[in-house]
Design a protein around this motif. Structure first.
Motif, PDB file in Angstrom:
ATOM      1  N   ILE A 158       0.888  -1.300   0.247  1.00  0.00           N
ATOM      2  CA  ILE A 158       0.066  -0.185  -0.635  1.00  0.00           C
ATOM      3  C   ILE A 158       0.864   1.915   0.348  1.00  0.00           C
ATOM      4  N   PRO A 159       1.254   1.696  -1.480  1.00  0.00           N
ATOM      5  CA  PRO A 159       1.363   2.636  -0.849  1.00  0.00           C
ATOM      6  C   PRO A 159       1.823   4.179  -0.447  1.00  0.00           C
ATOM      7  N   LEU A 160       2.570   4.899   0.113  1.00  0.00           N
ATOM      8  CA  LEU A 160       2.298   5.995   1.021  1.00  0.00           C
ATOM      9  C   LEU A 160       2.534   7.249   0.082  1.00  0.00           C
ATOM     10  N   ARG A 161       1.763   8.242  -0.053  1.00  0.00           N
ATOM     11  CA  ARG A 161       1.797   9.088  -1.271  1.00  0.00           C
ATOM     12  C   ARG A 161       1.672  10.518  -0.586  1.00  0.00           C
ATOM     13  N   GLU A 162       2.296  11.314  -1.055  1.00  0.00           N
ATOM     14  CA  GLU A 162       2.868  12.990  -0.824  1.00  0.00           C
ATOM     15  C   GLU A 162       2.501  13.854  -2.661  1.00  0.00           C
ATOM     16  N   ILE A 163       1.516  14.257  -2.820  1.00  0.00           N
ATOM     17  CA  ILE A 163       1.499  15.483  -3.393  1.00  0.00           C
ATOM     18  C   ILE A 163       2.649  16.580  -3.394  1.00  0.00           C
ATOM     19  N   PHE A 164       2.464  16.429  -4.580  1.00  0.00           N
ATOM     20  CA  PHE A 164       4.227  17.735  -4.904  1.00  0.00           C
ATOM     21  C   PHE A 164       3.201  19.197  -4.441  1.00  0.00           C
ATOM     22  N   LYS A 165       3.825  20.160  -3.751  1.00  0.00           N
ATOM     23  CA  LYS A 165       3.981  21.094  -3.771  1.00  0.00           C
ATOM     24  C   LYS A 165       5.465  21.760  -3.473  1.00  0.00           C
ATOM     25  N   PRO A 166       5.302  23.081  -4.364  1.00  0.00           N
ATOM     26  CA  PRO A 166       6.119  23.378  -4.288  1.00  0.00           C
ATOM     27  C   PRO A 166       6.539  24.365  -2.648  1.00  0.00           C
ATOM     28  N   ARG A 167       7.110  24.715  -1.993  1.00  0.00           N
ATOM     29  CA  ARG A 167       7.635  25.657  -0.643  1.00  0.00           C
ATOM     30  C   ARG A 167       9.417  25.943  -1.013  1.00  0.00           C
ATOM     31  N   GLY A 168       9.742  26.415  -2.122  1.00  0.00           N
ATOM     32  CA  GLY A 168      10.654  27.448  -2.697  1.00  0.00           C
ATOM     33  C   GLY A 168      10.443  28.241  -1.803  1.00  0.00           C
ATOM     34  N   GLY A 169      11.820  29.128  -1.147  1.00  0.00           N
ATOM     35  CA  GLY A 169      12.140  30.652  -0.123  1.00  0.00           C
ATOM     36  C   GLY A 169      12.778  31.483  -1.255  1.00  0.00           C
ATOM     37  N   TYR A 170      13.151  32.678  -0.667  1.00  0.00           N
ATOM     38  CA  TYR A 170      13.672  33.331  -0.985  1.00  0.00           C
ATOM     39  C   TYR A 170      14.621  34.167   0.239  1.00  0.00           C
ATOM     40  N   SER A 171      15.535  35.070   0.219  1.00  0.00           N
ATOM     41  CA  SER A 171      16.554  35.983   1.198  1.00  0.00           C
ATOM     42  C   SER A 171      16.520  37.215   0.922  1.00  0.00           C
ATOM     43  N   SER A 172      16.907  37.896   1.334  1.00  0.00           N
ATOM     44  CA  SER A 172      17.043  39.036   1.603  1.00  0.00           C
ATOM     45  C   SER A 172      17.991  39.491   0.652  1.00  0.00           C
ATOM     46  N   ASP A 173      18.756  38.514   0.409  1.00  0.00           N
ATOM     47  CA  ASP A 173      19.988  38.930  -0.741  1.00  0.00           C
ATOM     48  C   ASP A 173      19.577  38.557  -2.816  1.00  0.00           C
ATOM     49  N   ASP A 174      18.780  38.011  -1.863  1.00  0.00           N
ATOM     50  CA  ASP A 174      17.993  37.398  -3.989  1.00  0.00           C
ATOM     51  C   ASP A 174      17.949  38.716  -4.950  1.00  0.00           C
ATOM     52  N   GLN A 175      17.595  38.388  -6.071  1.00  0.00           N
ATOM     53  CA  GLN A 175      17.280  39.574  -6.939  1.00  0.00           C
ATOM     54  C   GLN A 175      15.625  39.577  -6.899  1.00  0.00           C
ATOM     55  N   LYS A 176      15.311  40.591  -7.442  1.00  0.00           N
ATOM     56  CA  LYS A 176      13.656  41.003  -7.129  1.00  0.00           C
ATOM     57  C   LYS A 176      13.195  40.269  -8.035  1.00  0.00           C
ATOM     58  N   GLU A 177      13.880  40.245  -9.406  1.00  0.00           N
ATOM     59  CA  GLU A 177      12.860  39.224 -10.113  1.00  0.00           C
ATOM     60  C   GLU A 177      12.779  37.760  -8.893  1.00  0.00           C
ATOM     61  N   TYR A 178      14.011  37.466  -8.661  1.00  0.00           N
ATOM     62  CA  TYR A 178      13.765  35.901  -8.296  1.00  0.00           C
ATOM     63  C   TYR A 178      12.285  35.983  -7.486  1.00  0.00           C
ATOM     64  N   VAL A 179      12.713  37.074  -6.788  1.00  0.00           N
ATOM     65  CA  VAL A 179      11.527  37.021  -4.989  1.00  0.00           C
ATOM     66  C   VAL A 179      10.156  36.960  -5.693  1.00  0.00           C
ATOM     67  N   ASP A 180      10.134  37.816  -6.521  1.00  0.00           N
ATOM     68  CA  ASP A 180       8.676  38.294  -7.400  1.00  0.00           C
ATOM     69  C   ASP A 180       7.663  36.923  -7.695  1.00  0.00           C
ATOM     70  N   TYR A 181       9.098  35.895  -8.869  1.00  0.00           N
ATOM     71  CA  TYR A 181       8.996  34.799  -9.248  1.00  0.00           C
ATOM     72  C   TYR A 181       8.528  33.838  -8.020  1.00  0.00           C
ATOM     73  N   ILE A 182       8.972  33.569  -7.190  1.00  0.00           N
ATOM     74  CA  ILE A 182       8.510  32.873  -5.867  1.00  0.00           C
ATOM     75  C   ILE A 182       7.535  33.049  -5.525  1.00  0.00           C
ATOM     76  N   LYS A 183       7.121  34.320  -4.575  1.00  0.00           N
ATOM     77  CA  LYS A 183       5.412  34.872  -4.729  1.00  0.00           C
ATOM     78  C   LYS A 183       4.087  34.683  -5.054  1.00  0.00           C
ATOM     79  N   ALA A 184       5.339  34.683  -7.064  1.00  0.00           N
ATOM     80  CA  ALA A 184       3.891  34.033  -7.605  1.00  0.00           C
ATOM     81  C   ALA A 184       4.220  32.697  -8.017  1.00  0.00           C
ATOM     82  N   LEU A 185       5.038  32.095  -7.440  1.00  0.00           N
ATOM     83  CA  LEU A 185       4.807  30.408  -7.657  1.00  0.00           C
ATOM     84  C   LEU A 185       4.687  29.872  -6.740  1.00  0.00           C
ATOM     85  N   TRP A 186       3.913  30.630  -5.358  1.00  0.00           N
ATOM     86  CA  TRP A 186       3.487  30.164  -4.364  1.00  0.00           C
ATOM     87  C   TRP A 186       1.723  30.607  -4.488  1.00  0.00           C
ATOM     88  N   GLU A 187       1.286  31.395  -5.594  1.00  0.00           N
ATOM     89  CA  GLU A 187      -0.307  31.847  -5.710  1.00  0.00           C
ATOM     90  C   GLU A 187      -0.498  30.672  -6.097  1.00  0.00           C
TER      91      GLU A 187
END
Length: 196
Positions: free
Chosen positions: A117-146
């Protein structure tokens, strides 16, 4: 002559129905239905599957990606120890060349795997960002979460490097070995085609 042909055809159909093309596999694992994108890794008494139901999704469409861990050993069940989950889903968005990590709490959890009986987990991105990351990456991660809160992903070329990490426990709840099963899949999320 007609009755004889009916009898012959009936026997042929009965024999064909009784024959089987199934070949036993070494772990007695139930075969997955044909999928467009799946990787299967077996080690010891465990089978790990990383699956995407499609190789190409349309932006806004639900992305169906999941991992499974199945125990195929001799016992009716086994306990495993792991972090918050045995499954990790770090990924890369290759069009933008973004690495998207997969953070997880790391308490010690114990899960019982029942044989077959397989244990199953659905994929959901959990990526994050730091204050050192570029704005484009931060905006992308926020849009990805949404997007992922709706079960979708942004347009892109995704590579998921899934891992199952766990330690089987013996009857005394002691781990004698650890497992790290890795599989990688890719899929696209494309812009919807214009309807004219």
């Amino acid at each position: 002559m007609g009755k004889f042909m009916v009898v012959i055809l009936t026997v042929v159909f009965l024999l064909a129905g009784c024959s089987s093309d199934e070949k036993p596999n070494e772990h007695n694992v139930k075969e997955l239905p044909i999928r467009s994108h799946a990787k299967v890794v077996a080690e010891g008494d465990f089978v790990y599957r990383l699956v995407s139901e499609k190789s190409v999704y349309t932006e806004g469409e639900k992305v169906e990606v999941y991992a499974e861990l199945e125990y195929v050993g001799d016992e009716p069940e086994i306990k495993i120890a792991h972090a918050d989950s045995p499954f990790y889903f770090p990924m890369k968005e290759k069009t933008r060349n973004y690495d998207i990590g997969y953070g997880m709490k790391e308490p010690l959890r114990v899960t019982v795997l029942k044989k077959g009986i397989p244990l199953r987990e659905i994929f959901k991105p959990r990526g994050g960002y730091s204050s050192d990351d570029q704005k484009e990456y931060v905006d992308y991660i926020k849009a990805l979460w949404e997007a992922s809160n709706k079960g979708t992903l942004l347009q892109g070329d995704y590579q998921v490097a899934g891992t199952a990490m766990f330690n089987p426990l013996n009857e005394s709840m002691v781990s004698q070995e650890s497992f790290r099963l890795n599989a990688e899949i890719e899929f696209l999320v494309e812009k919807p085609k214009n309807k004219e």
